[in-house]
Design a protein around this motif. Sequence first.
Motif, short mmCIF file in Angstrom:
data_model
loop_
_atom_site.label_atom_id
_atom_site.label_comp_id
_atom_site.label_asym_id
_atom_site.label_seq_id
_atom_site.Cartn_x
_atom_site.Cartn_y
_atom_site.Cartn_z
N THR A 175 6.22 -1.51 -8.64
CA THR A 175 4.79 -0.70 -8.27
C THR A 175 4.75 -1.45 -7.04
O THR A 175 4.42 -2.66 -6.98
CB THR A 175 4.40 -0.31 -9.31
OG1 THR A 175 3.66 -1.77 -9.27
CG2 THR A 175 4.47 -0.13 -10.32
N TRP A 226 1.59 -0.92 -3.52
CA TRP A 226 0.80 -0.44 -2.34
C TRP A 226 0.91 -0.57 -0.99
O TRP A 226 1.89 -1.95 -0.74
CB TRP A 226 -0.66 -0.24 -3.25
CG TRP A 226 -1.23 -1.91 -2.53
CD1 TRP A 226 -0.62 -2.89 -3.11
CD2 TRP A 226 -2.04 -1.74 -1.86
NE1 TRP A 226 -1.59 -3.86 -2.71
CE2 TRP A 226 -2.34 -3.34 -1.97
CE3 TRP A 226 -3.01 -1.62 -0.58
CZ2 TRP A 226 -3.56 -4.46 -0.60
CZ3 TRP A 226 -3.62 -1.95 0.52
CH2 TRP A 226 -3.85 -3.48 0.17
N LEU A 256 8.17 2.49 -7.24
CA LEU A 256 7.05 3.29 -7.04
C LEU A 256 5.66 2.92 -6.26
O LEU A 256 5.25 1.84 -6.55
CB LEU A 256 6.21 3.51 -8.75
CG LEU A 256 5.28 4.84 -8.95
CD1 LEU A 256 5.35 5.58 -8.47
CD2 LEU A 256 4.72 3.84 -10.38
N ALA A 257 5.94 4.05 -5.03
CA ALA A 257 4.75 3.76 -4.43
C ALA A 257 4.65 4.88 -3.77
O ALA A 257 5.47 5.75 -3.60
CB ALA A 257 5.97 2.53 -2.96
N TRP A 265 4.09 8.21 -5.94
CA TRP A 265 2.83 8.47 -6.74
C TRP A 265 2.41 9.95 -6.43
O TRP A 265 3.05 10.32 -5.96
CB TRP A 265 1.10 7.43 -5.76
CG TRP A 265 2.05 6.41 -6.03
CD1 TRP A 265 1.50 5.78 -4.66
CD2 TRP A 265 1.94 4.66 -6.73
NE1 TRP A 265 1.67 4.10 -5.15
CE2 TRP A 265 1.62 4.05 -6.07
CE3 TRP A 265 1.79 5.13 -8.27
CZ2 TRP A 265 1.93 2.57 -7.05
CZ3 TRP A 265 1.86 3.95 -9.01
CH2 TRP A 265 1.69 2.39 -8.19
N PHE A 272 -2.87 4.64 -11.87
CA PHE A 272 -2.02 3.70 -11.29
C PHE A 272 -1.48 3.28 -12.82
O PHE A 272 -0.47 3.85 -12.72
CB PHE A 272 -2.02 2.04 -11.05
CG PHE A 272 -2.53 2.46 -9.43
CD1 PHE A 272 -1.83 2.58 -8.54
CD2 PHE A 272 -3.58 2.13 -8.97
CE1 PHE A 272 -1.66 3.26 -6.94
CE2 PHE A 272 -3.88 1.85 -7.20
CZ PHE A 272 -3.40 2.28 -6.50
N ASP A 316 0.39 7.18 -13.53
CA ASP A 316 1.92 6.92 -12.77
C ASP A 316 2.99 6.00 -13.36
O ASP A 316 3.56 6.60 -13.21
CB ASP A 316 1.71 7.34 -11.41
CG ASP A 316 0.78 8.30 -10.19
OD1 ASP A 316 0.63 9.33 -11.74
OD2 ASP A 316 -0.13 7.78 -10.03
N THR A 317 1.99 5.52 -13.32
CA THR A 317 4.00 4.45 -14.15
C THR A 317 3.84 4.55 -15.42
O THR A 317 5.36 4.22 -15.84
CB THR A 317 2.89 2.90 -14.26
OG1 THR A 317 2.30 2.30 -13.12
CG2 THR A 317 3.89 1.63 -14.05
N VAL A 320 8.52 -3.87 -15.79
CA VAL A 320 8.15 -3.49 -14.31
C VAL A 320 7.74 -4.98 -13.64
O VAL A 320 7.47 -5.95 -14.47
CB VAL A 320 6.84 -2.79 -15.18
CG1 VAL A 320 6.08 -2.68 -13.39
CG2 VAL A 320 7.29 -1.87 -15.53
N SER A 356 5.53 -5.56 -10.75
CA SER A 356 3.81 -4.74 -9.89
C SER A 356 3.35 -5.51 -9.47
O SER A 356 3.42 -6.98 -8.82
CB SER A 356 2.97 -4.75 -10.66
OG SER A 356 3.84 -3.71 -11.49
N CYS A 400 -0.46 -1.12 -12.92
CA CYS A 400 0.54 -0.43 -12.93
C CYS A 400 1.01 -2.07 -14.73
O CYS A 400 1.62 -1.82 -15.22
CB CYS A 400 1.19 -0.57 -12.08
SG CYS A 400 0.76 -0.05 -10.61
#
Length: 424
Positions: free
Chosen positions: A7, A9, A35-36, A54, A97, A100-101, A113, A115, A122
Amino acid sequence: MSRLLFTLWDGGGNVPPVLGLAGDLASRNHEVFVLADESLGEAVSRSGARHVPWTTAPQRASSDPATEFVRDFEPRTPFGATARIRDRLIVDPADAFARDTTEAIRQVGADAVISENLLMGCQVAATSAGLPNISLVPNVYPGKVPGVPPFGLGLAVREGFISRFRDGAASRLGRRLWDSRLADVNRFLGNYGQPPLSTLFEMLERPDRVLVLTAAAFEPGGGTRVPANVRYCGPRLEDPDWTSGWSEPEGPGPLVLVSLSTTTQGQANMIRRIIGALGRLPVRGLVTTGPSFRPQGLDIPANVTVLDSAPHSVVMPHAGAVITHAGHGTVIKSLANGVPLLCMPVGRDQPDTAARVVACGAGLRLRPGAGTHAPPGALKGPLTDPPSRNPAGKMWEKKKTAYPEDTAVKEIETAAKSRQQQSD
């Protein structure tokens, strides 16, 4: 083979090392999903991973500065900038967040995961799902470390009572700033059945692993006093995927590379001052502006070249000095090539990175608002005194002997394999 969910940003310099690690894992036949933000879709695909956007969390749609949602460059004080990151990235969108995660974990069948360390939501989702929760720190370690000044102010390590008093006061002030949202965070944690925090900084201690993507030798005390879940994995030297080709400017004098933030941090005036200063020096200036600044209307001296981008890993071996905002990526590439640094930190992790540069003898530090005469004066030492290159080179030699293998890859593979064995 494992199914790994990253994950991330779009915060600029945090992206290349994280995607570089994701790509390395994909090349080892793992199924890697990132996931970005929508703005990172092409970069994720080029890394060899698969992009998952996302759906409810805030994100950037493109590299256009207008799409930035944290906007920590707008407040006029460091405390205001920190509050922006706390509110707009860590606390307010934490539930989005997390949701979505959680959905991405279900969709891809993740075994672990991984992050970016500021994405608290996340990490909470990973723990809630019973998966290995791995946090990535793409710069220097921001947590509490005995004998190290609190993160955020760029304080140098000092001995004695006065320094201990200074560090204690700064720590209390920082904790008060971060923990003003503690009740909101604890309500969020309670919704996911997780215990409350006594301070927001405890979130750094909850992941199964915190992988720090810098060299322990770059940290005060050699990184020996960090919590048990922290692993120094060594820096990654990936250039951003949007860099273009480069040819060395002709002419006399050493090459001075100027590299400021790839995201908007109010650096326009600083770029103008630096360009003007380089015009008065017998050097070849190379200024890379990144995607967040357009150089239209600049008065550019004949000895200065301004480009949108250039691959710094290729430029550095030719450089005599680097002027930078002290972003970790630029600093580490400079250290890797033994190039002295002139740091002008603006915010985020930059003041602390600059303090470490000065502490290891690899460069100098100026205020970002320093006048046009300051950079020429500060550059005279690094450009005319060859021994000033040695500390940076020695720092990198320590890194090469300390990390003979890719520690971050190994840590993630071990965690994911353990999860798979538990499921069998």
